[in-house]
Write a protein that holds these residues in place. Sequence first.
Motif, PDB file in Angstrom:
ATOM      1  N   THR A   1      35.858  87.982 -92.714  1.00  0.00           N
ATOM      2  CA  THR A   1      35.490  89.191 -91.989  1.00  0.00           C
ATOM      3  C   THR A   1      36.781  89.976 -91.742  1.00  0.00           C
TER       4      THR A   1
ATOM      5  N   ASP B   1      32.761  83.732-102.236  1.00  0.00           N
ATOM      6  CA  ASP B   1      32.241  84.526-101.122  1.00  0.00           C
ATOM      7  C   ASP B   1      31.047  85.343-101.595  1.00  0.00           C
TER       8      ASP B   1
ATOM      9  N   ARG C   1      36.019  90.078-100.892  1.00  0.00           N
ATOM     10  CA  ARG C   1      36.715  89.262 -99.882  1.00  0.00           C
ATOM     11  C   ARG C   1      37.380  88.055-100.549  1.00  0.00           C
TER      12      ARG C   1
ATOM     13  N   ASN D   1      32.741  76.385 -95.611  1.00  0.00           N
ATOM     14  CA  ASN D   1      33.227  77.150 -94.449  1.00  0.00           C
ATOM     15  C   ASN D   1      32.236  78.194 -93.961  1.00  0.00           C
TER      16      ASN D   1
ATOM     17  N   TYR E   1      22.298  78.932 -83.905  1.00  0.00           N
ATOM     18  CA  TYR E   1      23.653  78.524 -84.315  1.00  0.00           C
ATOM     19  C   TYR E   1      23.893  77.068 -83.918  1.00  0.00           C
TER      20      TYR E   1
ATOM     21  N   THR F   1      39.850  84.185 -84.624  1.00  0.00           N
ATOM     22  CA  THR F   1      39.594  84.709 -85.969  1.00  0.00           C
ATOM     23  C   THR F   1      38.849  86.041 -85.850  1.00  0.00           C
TER      24      THR F   1
HETATM   25  N1  LIG Z   1      36.192  81.401 -85.180  1.00  0.00           N
HETATM   26  C1  LIG Z   1      35.686  80.547 -84.313  1.00  0.00           C
HETATM   27  O1  LIG Z   1      35.945  80.610 -83.095  1.00  0.00           O
HETATM   28  C2  LIG Z   1      34.780  79.466 -84.808  1.00  0.00           C
HETATM   29  C3  LIG Z   1      34.372  78.493 -83.917  1.00  0.00           C
HETATM   30  C4  LIG Z   1      33.534  77.488 -84.363  1.00  0.00           C
HETATM   31  C5  LIG Z   1      33.142  77.447 -85.691  1.00  0.00           C
HETATM   32  N2  LIG Z   1      33.544  78.408 -86.546  1.00  0.00           N
HETATM   33  C6  LIG Z   1      33.081  78.334 -87.945  1.00  0.00           C
HETATM   34  O2  LIG Z   1      34.108  78.674 -88.846  1.00  0.00           O
HETATM   35  C7  LIG Z   1      33.503  79.156 -90.059  1.00  0.00           C
HETATM   36  C8  LIG Z   1      33.965  80.519 -90.536  1.00  0.00           C
HETATM   37  O3  LIG Z   1      35.035  81.017 -89.931  1.00  0.00           O
HETATM   38  P1  LIG Z   1      35.802  82.221 -90.586  1.00  0.00           P
HETATM   39  O4  LIG Z   1      36.705  82.725 -89.537  1.00  0.00           O
HETATM   40  O5  LIG Z   1      36.402  81.845 -91.894  1.00  0.00           O
HETATM   41  O6  LIG Z   1      34.632  83.302 -90.831  1.00  0.00           O
HETATM   42  P2  LIG Z   1      34.649  84.559 -91.741  1.00  0.00           P
HETATM   43  O7  LIG Z   1      33.428  85.312 -91.406  1.00  0.00           O
HETATM   44  O8  LIG Z   1      35.964  85.273 -91.626  1.00  0.00           O
HETATM   45  O9  LIG Z   1      34.565  83.958 -93.220  1.00  0.00           O
HETATM   46  C9  LIG Z   1      33.407  83.429 -93.732  1.00  0.00           C
HETATM   47  C10 LIG Z   1      33.128  84.087 -95.069  1.00  0.00           C
HETATM   48  O10 LIG Z   1      31.841  83.615 -95.460  1.00  0.00           O
HETATM   49  C11 LIG Z   1      31.218  84.641 -96.176  1.00  0.00           C
HETATM   50  N3  LIG Z   1      29.772  84.427 -96.182  1.00  0.00           N
HETATM   51  C12 LIG Z   1      28.869  84.726 -95.199  1.00  0.00           C
HETATM   52  N4  LIG Z   1      27.639  84.406 -95.592  1.00  0.00           N
HETATM   53  C13 LIG Z   1      27.748  83.878 -96.829  1.00  0.00           C
HETATM   54  C14 LIG Z   1      26.818  83.349 -97.752  1.00  0.00           C
HETATM   55  N5  LIG Z   1      25.510  83.345 -97.502  1.00  0.00           N
HETATM   56  N6  LIG Z   1      27.289  82.875 -98.944  1.00  0.00           N
HETATM   57  C15 LIG Z   1      28.596  82.904 -99.235  1.00  0.00           C
HETATM   58  N7  LIG Z   1      29.534  83.412 -98.400  1.00  0.00           N
HETATM   59  C16 LIG Z   1      29.106  83.887 -97.211  1.00  0.00           C
HETATM   60  C17 LIG Z   1      31.599  85.916 -95.442  1.00  0.00           C
HETATM   61  O11 LIG Z   1      31.500  87.053 -96.286  1.00  0.00           O
HETATM   62  C18 LIG Z   1      33.026  85.620 -95.013  1.00  0.00           C
HETATM   63  O12 LIG Z   1      33.982  86.195 -95.888  1.00  0.00           O
HETATM   64  C19 LIG Z   1      32.026  79.278 -89.787  1.00  0.00           C
HETATM   65  O13 LIG Z   1      31.346  78.165 -90.311  1.00  0.00           O
HETATM   66  C20 LIG Z   1      31.968  79.304 -88.271  1.00  0.00           C
HETATM   67  O14 LIG Z   1      30.711  78.907 -87.791  1.00  0.00           O
HETATM   68  C21 LIG Z   1      34.343  79.416 -86.137  1.00  0.00           C
END
Ligand SMILES: NC(=O)c1ccc[n+]([C@@H]2O[C@H](COP(=O)([O-])OP(=O)(O)OC[C@H]3O[C@@H](n4cnc5c(N)ncnc54)[C@H](O)[C@@H]3O)[C@@H](O)[C@H]2O)c1
Length: 270
Positions: free
Chosen positions: A22, A48, A53, A101, A166, A201
């Motif tokens: 994102t 992705d 991205r 991820n 979630y 993030t």
């Molecule tokens: N940031 C936090 O505080 C936090 C806390 C707990 C868990 N998480 C977990 O960390 C993970 C992601 O973190 P991040 O910062 O990298 O997020 P992000 O959104 O930056 O990156 C995730 C990527 O996944 C891609 N995506 C979304 N849906 C998709 C799909 N259907 N198929 C393929 N790609 C897809 C998005 O385009 C994005 O680029 C998630 O699983 C989230 O639940 C984050």
Amino acid sequence: MTDPGNGRLAGLVALVVGGGQTPGETIGNGRATCRRFAQEGASVVVVDRIVERAEATVEALATAGHAAVAVAGDVTSSADCESMVAAATETFGRLDILVNNVGIGGGDGGPVSLDEAVWDRIHQVNLKGMYLTCKHALPVMRAQGSGAIVNISSLAAVASTNMLAYKTSKAGVNALTQSVANGNAKHGIRANAIMPGLMDTPMAVDALADALGVDRSEVADRRDEQVPLGGRQGTAWDVANAALFLASDEASFITGVILPVDGGQAARIG
Ligand SMILES: NC(=O)c1ccc[n+]([C@@H]2O[C@H](COP(=O)([O-])OP(=O)(O)OC[C@H]3O[C@@H](n4cnc5c(N)ncnc54)[C@H](O)[C@@H]3O)[C@@H](O)[C@H]2O)c1
């Protein structure tokens, strides 16, 4: 990240699903993981749903001299998951590491306010997606007799939250991880999960700030206050480093583990 790596993943091929990010000021968990893995010698397939991205991640890796390819793919499509695994074997000859991820939470709420379509979407992306990537990656790893899977769950799986879809999807990710670990240990394949706590993030901070119409620093401050260790959120590098350990041979006797990376928040739950 300017430090040279130590070759902890030298010669290995990693598939990082959700390896774009994102847009925002900081780095996301997926992109940081790709960079950390590449730095330690892995060839990386970056997947992705929004291919630009993934391409941005690959560009950063290529600039630093690392081998990586970008692949468009949606984890909710079995055909896409099959193609992303094929991209790894066709481009780099094998598949050693799968990092799941992808995770979304937009529109979530309690059982009364939550829209049925949102429940379905969150479960499809967060949980079914991991089943589908495992479905296609495991046969390749079984044929090799080795492999490591790292699933990105969330502390929300075990902590109190009003995000019903979630939370339940991430609790499912923990169960899926243990099931995959149990069923595949005999094939030399390990599966572990990470439960990030509050990480700084773009998806967690910038997206929420945008939705609330407030400055990102306001959201960040509120999150910082909740973290026991140092009174600050973690970063994507904390998740990436944990994923690196779990994917590497240093964790060769570790499987079925659900690891909080949360600055001590889980310790409050007990
Ligand atoms: N940031 C936090 O505080 C936090 C806390 C707990 C868990 N998480 C977990 O960390 C993970 C992601 O973190 P991040 O910062 O990298 O997020 P992000 O959104 O930056 O990156 C995730 C990527 O996944 C891609 N995506 C979304 N849906 C998709 C799909 N259907 N198929 C393929 N790609 C897809 C998005 O385009 C994005 O680029 C998630 O699983 C989230 O639940 C984050």
